[in-house]
Scaffold this motif. Sequence first.
Motif, mmCIF file in Angstrom:
data_model
loop_
_atom_site.group_PDB
_atom_site.id
_atom_site.type_symbol
_atom_site.label_atom_id
_atom_site.label_comp_id
_atom_site.label_asym_id
_atom_site.label_seq_id
_atom_site.Cartn_x
_atom_site.Cartn_y
_atom_site.Cartn_z
ATOM 1 N N THR A 134 18.705 70.068 24.938
ATOM 2 C CA THR A 134 19.855 70.939 25.036
ATOM 3 C C THR A 134 20.688 70.793 23.766
ATOM 4 O O THR A 134 20.378 70.017 22.881
ATOM 5 N N HIS A 135 21.793 71.545 23.736
ATOM 6 C CA HIS A 135 22.679 71.471 22.581
ATOM 7 C C HIS A 135 23.784 70.436 22.798
ATOM 8 O O HIS A 135 24.678 70.317 21.964
ATOM 9 N N GLU A 136 23.751 69.720 23.915
ATOM 10 C CA GLU A 136 24.764 68.703 24.161
ATOM 11 C C GLU A 136 24.610 67.581 23.148
ATOM 12 O O GLU A 136 23.490 67.173 22.823
ATOM 13 N N PRO A 137 25.730 67.055 22.620
ATOM 14 C CA PRO A 137 25.632 65.989 21.620
ATOM 15 C C PRO A 137 24.940 64.747 22.185
ATOM 16 O O PRO A 137 25.034 64.468 23.383
ATOM 17 N N MET A 138 24.272 63.992 21.313
ATOM 18 C CA MET A 138 23.730 62.709 21.742
ATOM 19 C C MET A 138 24.857 61.725 22.024
ATOM 20 O O MET A 138 24.800 60.922 22.957
ATOM 21 N N VAL A 139 25.910 61.787 21.184
ATOM 22 C CA VAL A 139 27.075 60.923 21.367
ATOM 23 C C VAL A 139 28.320 61.793 21.480
ATOM 24 O O VAL A 139 28.534 62.674 20.654
ATOM 25 N N GLN A 140 29.125 61.511 22.488
ATOM 26 C CA GLN A 140 30.388 62.225 22.651
ATOM 27 C C GLN A 140 31.476 61.203 22.971
ATOM 28 O O GLN A 140 31.454 60.556 24.019
ATOM 29 N N VAL A 141 32.399 61.029 22.041
ATOM 30 C CA VAL A 141 33.505 60.084 22.181
ATOM 31 C C VAL A 141 34.782 60.898 22.359
ATOM 32 O O VAL A 141 35.095 61.753 21.534
ATOM 33 N N THR A 142 35.516 60.617 23.443
ATOM 34 C CA THR A 142 36.691 61.417 23.758
ATOM 35 C C THR A 142 37.892 60.505 24.013
ATOM 36 O O THR A 142 37.885 59.707 24.960
ATOM 37 N N GLY A 143 38.882 60.600 23.142
ATOM 38 C CA GLY A 143 40.146 59.894 23.339
ATOM 39 C C GLY A 143 40.010 58.396 23.519
ATOM 40 O O GLY A 143 40.723 57.794 24.321
ATOM 41 N N VAL A 144 39.126 57.770 22.750
ATOM 42 C CA VAL A 144 38.845 56.349 22.963
ATOM 43 C C VAL A 144 39.894 55.465 22.301
ATOM 44 O O VAL A 144 40.193 55.606 21.111
ATOM 45 N N HIS A 145 40.413 54.562 23.097
ATOM 46 C CA HIS A 145 41.323 53.515 22.633
ATOM 47 C C HIS A 145 40.675 52.164 22.900
ATOM 48 O O HIS A 145 39.943 51.986 23.881
ATOM 49 N N LYS A 146 40.952 51.208 22.021
ATOM 50 C CA LYS A 146 40.532 49.832 22.246
ATOM 51 C C LYS A 146 41.671 48.916 21.834
ATOM 52 O O LYS A 146 42.112 48.938 20.673
ATOM 53 N N VAL A 147 42.135 48.124 22.806
ATOM 54 C CA VAL A 147 43.200 47.160 22.569
ATOM 55 C C VAL A 147 42.656 45.767 22.841
ATOM 56 O O VAL A 147 42.058 45.515 23.891
ATOM 57 N N PHE A 148 42.845 44.877 21.886
ATOM 58 C CA PHE A 148 42.491 43.480 22.079
ATOM 59 C C PHE A 148 43.760 42.699 22.406
ATOM 60 O O PHE A 148 44.780 42.851 21.733
ATOM 61 N N GLY A 149 43.687 41.839 23.419
ATOM 62 C CA GLY A 149 44.837 41.018 23.774
ATOM 63 C C GLY A 149 45.809 41.760 24.672
ATOM 64 O O GLY A 149 45.590 42.903 25.073
ATOM 65 N N HIS A 150 46.937 41.088 24.964
ATOM 66 C CA HIS A 150 47.913 41.638 25.899
ATOM 67 C C HIS A 150 49.329 41.381 25.381
ATOM 68 O O HIS A 150 49.565 40.468 24.590
ATOM 69 N N GLY A 151 50.243 42.194 25.848
ATOM 70 C CA GLY A 151 51.662 41.993 25.555
ATOM 71 C C GLY A 151 51.964 42.020 24.066
ATOM 72 O O GLY A 151 51.452 42.874 23.322
ATOM 73 N N ASP A 152 52.776 41.070 23.628
ATOM 74 C CA ASP A 152 53.197 41.034 22.231
ATOM 75 C C ASP A 152 52.044 40.715 21.289
ATOM 76 O O ASP A 152 52.136 40.997 20.086
ATOM 77 N N ASP A 153 50.986 40.115 21.828
ATOM 78 C CA ASP A 153 49.834 39.750 20.992
ATOM 79 C C ASP A 153 48.781 40.848 20.928
ATOM 80 O O ASP A 153 47.744 40.665 20.292
ATOM 81 N N ALA A 154 49.015 41.958 21.600
ATOM 82 C CA ALA A 154 48.012 43.023 21.650
ATOM 83 C C ALA A 154 47.794 43.649 20.268
ATOM 84 O O ALA A 154 48.741 43.861 19.515
ATOM 85 N N VAL A 155 46.546 43.931 19.968
ATOM 86 C CA VAL A 155 46.169 44.612 18.724
ATOM 87 C C VAL A 155 45.459 45.911 19.089
ATOM 88 O O VAL A 155 44.399 45.892 19.719
ATOM 89 N N HIS A 156 46.069 47.032 18.702
ATOM 90 C CA HIS A 156 45.544 48.357 19.042
ATOM 91 C C HIS A 156 44.594 48.797 17.922
ATOM 92 O O HIS A 156 45.021 49.329 16.902
ATOM 93 N N VAL A 157 43.291 48.570 18.124
ATOM 94 C CA VAL A 157 42.308 48.765 17.046
ATOM 95 C C VAL A 157 41.828 50.211 16.974
ATOM 96 O O VAL A 157 41.685 50.761 15.880
ATOM 97 N N LEU A 158 41.570 50.835 18.109
ATOM 98 C CA LEU A 158 41.201 52.254 18.148
ATOM 99 C C LEU A 158 42.303 53.020 18.855
ATOM 100 O O LEU A 158 42.757 52.622 19.934
ATOM 101 N N ARG A 159 42.711 54.143 18.247
ATOM 102 C CA ARG A 159 43.910 54.843 18.707
ATOM 103 C C ARG A 159 43.623 56.305 19.036
ATOM 104 O O ARG A 159 44.222 57.208 18.471
ATOM 105 N N GLY A 160 42.691 56.536 19.929
ATOM 106 C CA GLY A 160 42.399 57.906 20.340
ATOM 107 C C GLY A 160 41.358 58.568 19.461
ATOM 108 O O GLY A 160 41.630 59.600 18.832
ATOM 109 N N VAL A 161 40.172 57.987 19.419
ATOM 110 C CA VAL A 161 39.091 58.495 18.564
ATOM 111 C C VAL A 161 38.298 59.561 19.299
ATOM 112 O O VAL A 161 37.883 59.376 20.447
ATOM 113 N N ASP A 162 38.094 60.686 18.638
ATOM 114 C CA ASP A 162 37.216 61.755 19.124
ATOM 115 C C ASP A 162 36.076 61.920 18.122
ATOM 116 O O ASP A 162 36.321 61.988 16.907
#
Length: 269
Positions: A11-39
Amino acid sequence: MSETPTPTSGTHEPMVQVTGVHKVFGHGDDAVHVLRGVDLEVPRGSVTVVLGPSGSGKSTLLRCLNELEQITAGEVRIDGELLGYRRDGQGVLHRLHPKKIAAQRSRIGMVFQRFHLFGHLTALENVMEAPVQVRGLTKAAARERALDLLERVGLADRTDHYPAQLSGGQQQRVAIARALAMDPELMLFDEPTSALDPELVGEVLAVMQDLARSGMTMVVVTHEIGFAREVADHVVFMDDGVVVEQGAPADVLDSPSEPRLREFLAHVL
Protein backbone atom coordinates in the motif's frame (compact mmCIF):
# COMPACT_ATOMS: atom_id res chain seq x y z
CA MET A 1 -6.86 -0.66 16.56
CA SER A 2 -6.73 -4.44 16.84
CA GLU A 3 -3.68 -6.35 18.04
CA THR A 4 -3.42 -8.11 14.68
CA PRO A 5 -3.59 -5.32 12.11
CA THR A 6 -4.23 -5.99 8.49
CA PRO A 7 -0.90 -6.14 6.63
CA THR A 8 -0.25 -2.99 4.65
CA SER A 9 2.66 -4.10 2.47
CA GLY A 10 2.16 -2.93 -1.06
CA THR A 11 0.00 0.00 0.00
CA HIS A 12 0.97 3.65 0.03
CA GLU A 13 0.96 3.77 3.84
CA PRO A 14 4.36 4.83 5.21
CA MET A 15 6.64 2.18 6.69
CA VAL A 16 7.28 4.57 9.59
CA GLN A 17 4.80 7.10 10.91
CA VAL A 18 5.78 9.23 13.92
CA THR A 19 3.09 11.53 15.27
CA GLY A 20 3.58 14.11 18.02
CA VAL A 21 6.27 12.11 19.80
CA HIS A 22 7.69 13.42 23.04
CA LYS A 23 10.37 11.80 25.18
CA VAL A 24 11.15 13.02 28.68
CA PHE A 25 13.88 11.52 30.82
CA GLY A 26 13.54 11.89 34.58
CA HIS A 27 10.88 13.63 36.64
CA GLY A 28 10.13 16.99 38.19
CA ASP A 29 12.94 19.53 38.28
CA ASP A 30 15.38 16.93 36.94
CA ALA A 31 13.30 16.14 33.85
CA VAL A 32 15.01 16.49 30.47
CA HIS A 33 12.65 16.99 27.51
CA VAL A 34 14.64 15.39 24.67
CA LEU A 35 11.94 15.04 21.99
CA ARG A 36 9.38 17.82 21.73
CA GLY A 37 6.60 16.76 19.38
CA VAL A 38 8.33 15.05 16.46
CA ASP A 39 6.35 14.25 13.31
CA LEU A 40 7.97 12.11 10.63
CA GLU A 41 6.97 9.78 7.81
CA VAL A 42 9.27 7.31 6.08
CA PRO A 43 7.88 5.74 2.88
CA ARG A 44 8.58 2.05 2.43
CA GLY A 45 11.65 1.35 0.32
CA SER A 46 13.13 4.79 0.99
CA VAL A 47 16.22 6.07 2.81
CA THR A 48 15.78 8.86 5.35
CA VAL A 49 18.90 10.48 6.79
CA VAL A 50 18.60 12.35 10.09
CA LEU A 51 21.16 15.11 10.73
CA GLY A 52 21.69 17.38 13.69
CA PRO A 53 24.14 18.50 16.36
CA SER A 54 24.93 16.42 19.43
CA GLY A 55 22.04 16.48 21.88
CA SER A 56 19.43 17.28 19.25
CA GLY A 57 17.46 14.07 19.90
CA LYS A 58 18.47 12.08 16.80
CA SER A 59 19.60 8.92 18.55
CA THR A 60 16.72 9.07 21.03
CA LEU A 61 14.26 9.25 18.15
CA LEU A 62 15.89 6.22 16.55
CA ARG A 63 15.69 4.27 19.82
CA CYS A 64 12.00 5.16 20.10
CA LEU A 65 11.42 3.61 16.67
CA ASN A 66 12.22 0.14 17.99
CA GLU A 67 11.11 0.46 21.62
CA LEU A 68 14.58 0.67 23.12
CA GLU A 69 13.11 3.82 24.64
CA GLN A 70 9.45 4.13 25.61
CA ILE A 71 7.91 7.35 24.31
CA THR A 72 6.31 9.78 26.77
CA ALA A 73 3.56 10.98 24.41
CA GLY A 74 2.48 10.63 20.81
CA GLU A 75 2.58 7.44 18.77
CA VAL A 76 4.82 5.44 16.47
CA ARG A 77 3.49 3.12 13.79
CA ILE A 78 5.63 0.64 11.90
CA ASP A 79 4.00 -0.77 8.77
CA GLY A 80 0.66 0.49 10.08
CA GLU A 81 0.97 -1.23 13.46
CA LEU A 82 0.97 0.84 16.64
CA LEU A 83 4.29 0.27 18.40
CA GLY A 84 4.27 -0.72 22.06
CA TYR A 85 0.53 -0.27 22.66
CA ARG A 86 -2.95 -1.41 21.68
CA ARG A 87 -6.22 0.50 21.81
CA ASP A 88 -9.31 -0.99 23.41
CA GLY A 89 -12.87 -0.46 22.20
CA GLN A 90 -13.01 2.92 23.92
CA GLY A 91 -9.78 4.08 22.30
CA VAL A 92 -7.77 3.83 25.52
CA LEU A 93 -4.11 2.85 25.10
CA HIS A 94 -2.76 -0.19 26.91
CA ARG A 95 0.90 -1.18 27.08
CA LEU A 96 1.64 -4.41 25.23
CA HIS A 97 3.07 -7.46 26.93
CA PRO A 98 6.90 -7.50 26.74
CA LYS A 99 6.77 -10.61 24.50
CA LYS A 100 4.58 -8.74 22.01
CA ILE A 101 6.93 -5.76 22.10
CA ALA A 102 9.88 -8.10 21.51
CA ALA A 103 8.04 -9.57 18.51
CA GLN A 104 7.52 -6.07 17.09
CA ARG A 105 11.17 -5.23 17.68
CA SER A 106 12.32 -8.39 15.88
CA ARG A 107 10.98 -6.90 12.63
CA ILE A 108 13.31 -3.92 12.96
CA GLY A 109 17.07 -4.18 12.45
CA MET A 110 19.34 -1.87 14.44
CA VAL A 111 23.00 -1.05 13.86
CA PHE A 112 24.71 0.93 16.61
CA GLN A 113 27.70 3.26 16.74
CA ARG A 114 29.52 0.60 18.78
CA PHE A 115 29.33 -2.82 17.24
CA HIS A 116 28.05 -4.81 20.25
CA LEU A 117 29.28 -8.12 18.85
CA PHE A 118 29.69 -11.13 21.12
CA GLY A 119 33.44 -11.35 21.66
CA HIS A 120 33.41 -15.09 22.32
CA LEU A 121 31.62 -15.89 19.05
CA THR A 122 33.03 -15.89 15.52
CA ALA A 123 31.61 -13.62 12.83
CA LEU A 124 29.51 -16.53 11.57
CA GLU A 125 28.24 -17.39 15.04
CA ASN A 126 27.37 -13.76 15.76
CA VAL A 127 25.15 -13.65 12.66
CA MET A 128 23.58 -17.05 13.43
CA GLU A 129 22.74 -16.31 17.06
CA ALA A 130 19.48 -14.34 16.87
CA PRO A 131 17.77 -16.43 14.13
CA VAL A 132 18.42 -19.57 16.20
CA GLN A 133 17.58 -18.13 19.62
CA VAL A 134 14.72 -15.78 18.67
CA ARG A 135 13.25 -17.16 15.46
CA GLY A 136 13.89 -20.83 16.21
CA LEU A 137 15.73 -21.55 12.96
CA THR A 138 17.75 -24.72 12.81
CA LYS A 139 21.48 -24.21 13.06
CA ALA A 140 21.89 -25.52 9.52
CA ALA A 141 19.39 -23.01 8.10
CA ALA A 142 20.85 -20.16 10.16
CA ARG A 143 24.37 -21.07 9.05
CA GLU A 144 23.39 -21.03 5.38
CA ARG A 145 21.69 -17.65 5.79
CA ALA A 146 24.65 -16.24 7.75
CA LEU A 147 27.16 -17.37 5.12
CA ASP A 148 25.10 -15.66 2.41
CA LEU A 149 24.91 -12.43 4.42
CA LEU A 150 28.61 -12.37 5.27
CA GLU A 151 29.37 -12.81 1.58
CA ARG A 152 26.98 -9.95 0.81
CA VAL A 153 28.88 -7.60 3.15
CA GLY A 154 32.24 -8.71 1.74
CA LEU A 155 33.35 -10.94 4.61
CA ALA A 156 33.13 -14.45 3.16
CA ASP A 157 36.79 -14.95 4.09
CA ARG A 158 36.31 -13.83 7.71
CA THR A 159 33.57 -16.21 8.87
CA ASP A 160 35.75 -17.95 11.48
CA HIS A 161 37.36 -14.77 12.81
CA TYR A 162 36.49 -13.41 16.25
CA PRO A 163 35.66 -9.70 16.68
CA ALA A 164 39.10 -9.01 18.17
CA GLN A 165 40.64 -10.28 14.92
CA LEU A 166 38.59 -7.90 12.77
CA SER A 167 39.01 -4.21 11.97
CA GLY A 168 36.36 -1.76 13.11
CA GLY A 169 34.90 -1.61 9.62
CA GLN A 170 34.74 -5.39 9.41
CA GLN A 171 33.06 -5.58 12.82
CA GLN A 172 30.45 -3.06 11.73
CA ARG A 173 29.78 -5.06 8.57
CA VAL A 174 29.28 -8.17 10.72
CA ALA A 175 26.83 -6.12 12.81
CA ILE A 176 24.91 -5.18 9.65
CA ALA A 177 24.81 -8.84 8.56
CA ARG A 178 23.60 -9.80 12.03
CA ALA A 179 20.72 -7.30 11.82
CA LEU A 180 19.78 -8.52 8.32
CA ALA A 181 19.71 -12.13 9.51
CA MET A 182 16.36 -11.44 11.17
CA ASP A 183 14.84 -10.41 7.80
CA PRO A 184 13.80 -6.96 9.06
CA GLU A 185 11.25 -4.75 7.34
CA LEU A 186 13.11 -1.66 8.50
CA MET A 187 16.79 -0.96 9.23
CA LEU A 188 17.90 1.72 11.70
CA PHE A 189 21.50 2.98 11.75
CA ASP A 190 22.72 5.09 14.68
CA GLU A 191 25.90 6.87 13.54
CA PRO A 192 27.31 3.59 12.16
CA THR A 193 30.61 5.11 11.00
CA SER A 194 31.40 7.59 13.79
CA ALA A 195 33.53 5.10 15.76
CA LEU A 196 35.59 4.11 12.71
CA ASP A 197 38.93 5.35 11.49
CA PRO A 198 38.44 7.50 8.38
CA GLU A 199 39.92 4.91 6.01
CA LEU A 200 37.33 2.33 7.15
CA VAL A 201 34.23 4.48 6.71
CA GLY A 202 33.88 3.83 2.98
CA GLU A 203 33.54 0.06 3.29
CA VAL A 204 30.60 0.39 5.67
CA LEU A 205 28.88 3.09 3.60
CA ALA A 206 29.26 0.89 0.50
CA VAL A 207 27.33 -1.91 2.22
CA MET A 208 24.63 0.59 3.22
CA GLN A 209 24.42 1.89 -0.35
CA ASP A 210 23.93 -1.69 -1.56
CA LEU A 211 21.13 -2.13 0.97
CA ALA A 212 19.47 1.07 -0.23
CA ARG A 213 19.64 -0.13 -3.84
CA SER A 214 17.95 -3.38 -2.81
CA GLY A 215 14.89 -1.44 -1.61
CA MET A 216 15.40 -1.77 2.14
CA THR A 217 13.62 0.94 4.15
CA MET A 218 16.32 2.71 6.15
CA VAL A 219 16.53 5.49 8.73
CA VAL A 220 20.13 6.62 9.18
CA VAL A 221 21.47 9.00 11.83
CA THR A 222 24.82 10.19 10.52
CA HIS A 223 27.14 13.13 9.93
CA GLU A 224 28.17 11.72 6.53
CA ILE A 225 26.85 14.52 4.32
CA GLY A 226 28.13 12.80 1.18
CA PHE A 227 26.09 9.70 1.97
CA ALA A 228 23.03 11.85 2.61
CA ARG A 229 23.49 13.65 -0.69
CA GLU A 230 24.04 10.50 -2.76
CA VAL A 231 21.78 7.91 -1.14
CA ALA A 232 19.01 9.60 0.85
CA ASP A 233 15.54 10.14 -0.55
CA HIS A 234 14.70 12.43 2.36
CA VAL A 235 16.87 14.44 4.75
CA VAL A 236 15.68 15.54 8.19
CA PHE A 237 17.50 18.13 10.32
CA MET A 238 16.80 18.08 14.05
CA ASP A 239 17.81 20.53 16.76
CA ASP A 240 16.70 20.83 20.37
CA GLY A 241 14.28 17.91 20.07
CA VAL A 242 12.30 19.10 17.07
CA VAL A 243 12.43 18.70 13.30
CA VAL A 244 13.67 22.06 12.08
CA GLU A 245 13.78 21.37 8.34
CA GLN A 246 13.23 18.39 6.07
CA GLY A 247 12.96 17.63 2.39
CA ALA A 248 14.83 16.32 -0.63
CA PRO A 249 18.64 16.22 -0.19
CA ALA A 250 19.25 18.90 -2.84
CA ASP A 251 16.84 21.28 -1.13
CA VAL A 252 17.95 20.69 2.45
CA LEU A 253 21.69 20.44 1.84
CA ASP A 254 22.18 22.91 -0.99
CA SER A 255 19.51 25.51 -0.22
CA PRO A 256 18.75 25.36 3.51
CA SER A 257 16.18 27.88 4.65
CA GLU A 258 16.73 27.67 8.43
CA PRO A 259 19.70 29.52 9.99
CA ARG A 260 20.35 26.65 12.42
CA LEU A 261 20.75 24.24 9.52
CA ARG A 262 23.02 26.62 7.61
CA GLU A 263 25.21 26.93 10.70
CA PHE A 264 25.31 23.15 11.18
CA LEU A 265 26.28 22.49 7.55
CA ALA A 266 28.99 25.16 7.68
CA HIS A 267 30.43 23.38 10.72
CA VAL A 268 30.35 19.79 9.43
CA LEU A 269 31.48 20.67 5.91
